[in-house]
Design a protein around this motif. Structure first.
Motif, PDB file in Angstrom:
ATOM      1  N   LEU A 251       0.807  -1.164  -0.166  1.00 32.82           N
ATOM      2  CA  LEU A 251       0.144   0.031  -0.001  1.00 32.82           C
ATOM      3  C   LEU A 251       0.760   1.230   0.060  1.00 32.82           C
ATOM      4  CD1 LEU A 251      -2.905  -0.788   2.415  1.00 32.82           C
ATOM      5  CD2 LEU A 251      -2.618  -1.330  -0.058  1.00 32.82           C
ATOM      6  N   VAL A 252       0.536   2.180  -0.973  1.00 30.35           N
ATOM      7  CA  VAL A 252       1.257   3.400  -0.935  1.00 30.35           C
ATOM      8  C   VAL A 252       0.429   4.493  -1.252  1.00 30.35           C
ATOM      9  CG1 VAL A 252       3.145   2.188  -2.149  1.00 30.35           C
ATOM     10  CG2 VAL A 252       1.139   3.231  -3.603  1.00 30.35           C
ATOM     11  N   ILE A 253       0.889   5.644  -0.853  1.00 22.57           N
ATOM     12  CA  ILE A 253       0.148   7.007  -0.970  1.00 22.57           C
ATOM     13  C   ILE A 253       0.647   7.890  -2.176  1.00 22.57           C
ATOM     14  CG2 ILE A 253      -0.555   8.941   0.241  1.00 22.57           C
ATOM     15  CD1 ILE A 253      -0.603   7.346   2.833  1.00 22.57           C
ATOM     16  N   ASN A 254      -0.112   8.280  -2.881  1.00 25.26           N
ATOM     17  CA  ASN A 254       0.090   9.229  -4.031  1.00 25.26           C
ATOM     18  C   ASN A 254       0.731  10.434  -3.330  1.00 25.26           C
ATOM     19  OD1 ASN A 254       0.245  10.815  -6.265  1.00 25.26           O
ATOM     20  ND2 ASN A 254      -2.179  11.251  -6.462  1.00 25.26           N
ATOM     21  N   ALA A 255       1.884  10.855  -3.987  1.00 23.79           N
ATOM     22  CA  ALA A 255       2.692  11.942  -3.421  1.00 23.79           C
ATOM     23  C   ALA A 255       1.808  13.376  -3.886  1.00 23.79           C
ATOM     24  CB  ALA A 255       4.158  12.187  -3.936  1.00 23.79           C
ATOM     25  N   ALA A 256       1.149  13.414  -5.044  1.00 23.13           N
ATOM     26  CA  ALA A 256       0.364  14.587  -5.177  1.00 23.13           C
ATOM     27  C   ALA A 256      -1.086  14.670  -4.797  1.00 23.13           C
ATOM     28  CB  ALA A 256       0.103  14.460  -6.877  1.00 23.13           C
ATOM     29  N   ALA A 257      -1.497  13.858  -3.965  1.00 21.59           N
ATOM     30  CA  ALA A 257      -2.839  13.690  -3.268  1.00 21.59           C
ATOM     31  C   ALA A 257      -2.782  14.888  -2.352  1.00 21.59           C
ATOM     32  CB  ALA A 257      -3.082  12.697  -2.445  1.00 21.59           C
ATOM     33  N   PRO A 258      -3.962  15.547  -1.966  1.00 24.71           N
ATOM     34  CA  PRO A 258      -4.168  16.774  -1.171  1.00 24.71           C
ATOM     35  C   PRO A 258      -3.710  16.388   0.220  1.00 24.71           C
ATOM     36  CG  PRO A 258      -6.016  16.423  -2.522  1.00 24.71           C
ATOM     37  CD  PRO A 258      -5.116  15.142  -2.719  1.00 24.71           C
ATOM     38  N   GLN A 259      -2.678  17.464   0.601  1.00 21.19           N
ATOM     39  CA  GLN A 259      -2.185  17.296   2.160  1.00 21.19           C
ATOM     40  C   GLN A 259      -3.363  16.908   3.157  1.00 21.19           C
ATOM     41  OE1 GLN A 259       0.793  16.939   3.111  1.00 21.19           O
ATOM     42  NE2 GLN A 259       0.427  16.902   5.205  1.00 21.19           N
TER      43      GLN A 259
END
Length: 421
Positions: free
Chosen positions: A309-317
């Motif tokens: 599982l990873v988190i998109n770096a461009a997703a809203p803070q």
């Protein structure tokens, strides 16, 4: 379809480009809730536990509107979709499932959030099996959390052989004896179609012949041990231990033939166990599982697969805290055990294998720990997706006899070194 499909094709063919290939506004909805988008490939087996974990997260986070989206099951297409969307800094993805071989590439490209504060590398190395930890820590930082693992296994017919083979010589002698008693049998089924599965089979044989696939940061293939590993696989076809049909076989092709009772041995992933034990399976109750063989007789090394599982770096803070909690919910020890019991997916957390719940409710999965612990990842490099095309082609050429192993490996090494410069 290869990994080199263009961006335009990816965006159109997947039907996902409208949202994935453009900069989208903050996707929070008009109710004021934080909308978290979780993308994944189709779940296997019983999906009830997956749904319950998501429902549990939603109950604990009434401020979150959680959306899930299922992508195609083809790894190459999914990779192309993610690469295109992430390169465009899409804000329409928060959390997603990444194949173990994608992490270094995506991290190096800046596509993934650094999760080190929430999941310190020291904790990952302590809690997860070595191969999984190595795959998600890049440059000393955590960029993913292991969710489940896969590992190459040797399946054998307990009614045809008295014990599993420990060496390659025993594999062939046991298979040939069973074939002598029943000429309709195939000896050993594996996957040699030109795709990622061939790389896994090839690396397992290389490791079993004493070879390595990386030296420092360099992907190393052109060695005597590596050539011996591919020569062995080619010899299985030349000597008739394996049928010629393995050169076009993927996992399900092998599994179906083995399930029909037509082979002595098979290399496959853990999922096959559940299929082979179904009530209508002709080989139910006649199957054993063991580590892959080696030249020395010590337990072999299965190729490590699995999802992270990873988190998109461009997703809203503003989404980050909830996304971290979603990753925690899906990768906790309790979740590891629940998914293993419901879906037959081996857990990446070491503690799961000593937990009484797993040993009681999923004894087969619990028994895999020694094999899982010895599993090895494919080369952990940011260039893996590019070099795997080269490896597939040259492994296929060597196994099918199009090129000699020294020529195939020399060509592969030259191209890989150029790519990684």
């Amino acid at each position: 379809m290869g990994k080199g499909l263009g961006v335009i094709f990816t965006c159109v063919a997947l039907g996902l480009a409208v949202q994935g290939c453009q900069h989208a506004p903050d996707p929070d909805n008009r109710t004021g809730k934080v909308r978290i988008v979780f993308k994944h490939r189709p779940m296997v087996g019983n999906t009830s536990e997956f749904r319950e974990r998501l429902a549990s997260f939603t109950r604990a986070h009434p401020e979150v509107d959680l959306m899930t989206e299922v992508l195609p099951n083809a790894a190459d297409l999914t990779h192309q979709y993610y690469f295109t969307a992430l390169a465009a800094q899409s804000r329409d993805i928060d959390v997603f499932v990444a194949d173990i071989i994608w992490i270094p590439e995506f991290a190096r490209a800046g596509f993934l959030r650094d999760l080190s504060d929430a999941f310190p590398p020291a904790d990952i190395e302590r809690d997860f099996i070595e191969g999984s930890a190595r795959a998600v820590i890049v440059g000393g930082r955590t960029f993913a959390v292991p969710w489940y693992v896969d590992v190459g296994l040797l399946y054998y017919r307990t009614d045809l052989v008295s014990r599993p083979p420990r060496t390659y010589d025993e594999l062939e002698s046991f298979a040939n004896l069973a074939k002598h008693n029943d000429p309709s049998l195939f000896g050993y089924l594996w996957q040699a179609r030109q795709y990622e599965g061939l790389i896994c089979n090839g690396f397992e044989s290389i490791w079993g012949h004493g070879g390595v696939t990386m030296q420092g940061d360099r992907v190393t293939l052109d060695t005597p041990q590596a050539r011996a590993g591919l020569d062995f696989l080619r010899g299985l076809l030349d000597r008739g231990t394996s049928p010629k049909s393995v050169t076009s076989a993927m996992e399900e092709d092998s599994r179906r033939v083995f399930e029909q009772g037509r082979a002595v041995f098979m290399r496959n992933w853990p999922y096959a166990w559940t299929e082979l034990q179904k009530e209508d399976s002709p080989v139910r109750g006649k199957i054993g599982v063991a580590p892959l063989p080696t030249t020395t007789g010590e337990p072999g090394f299965g190729a490590l697969g699995g999802g992270q599982l990873v988190i998109n770096a461009a997703a809203p803070q503003s989404h980050f805290a909830a996304s971290i909690d979603l990753v925690r919910t899906m990768t906790s020890l309790d979740a590891n055990i629940a998914f293993a019991v419901a879906n037959g997916q081996p857990p990446p957390r070491k503690a799961a294998y000593t937990d009484e719940r797993l040993k009681t409710q999923a004894p087969f999965i619990a028994s895999l720990y020694p094999i899982v612990a010895r599993s090895r990842p494919r080369p952990v490099t940011a260039y893996y997706n590019m070099i795997s095309d080269i490896i597939e082609s040259e492994f296929s050429a060597a196994v099918t006899g199009i090129r000699s192993t020294p020529v195939a490996f020399g060509r592969a090494q030259l191209t890989i070194d150029r790519i990684a410069q």
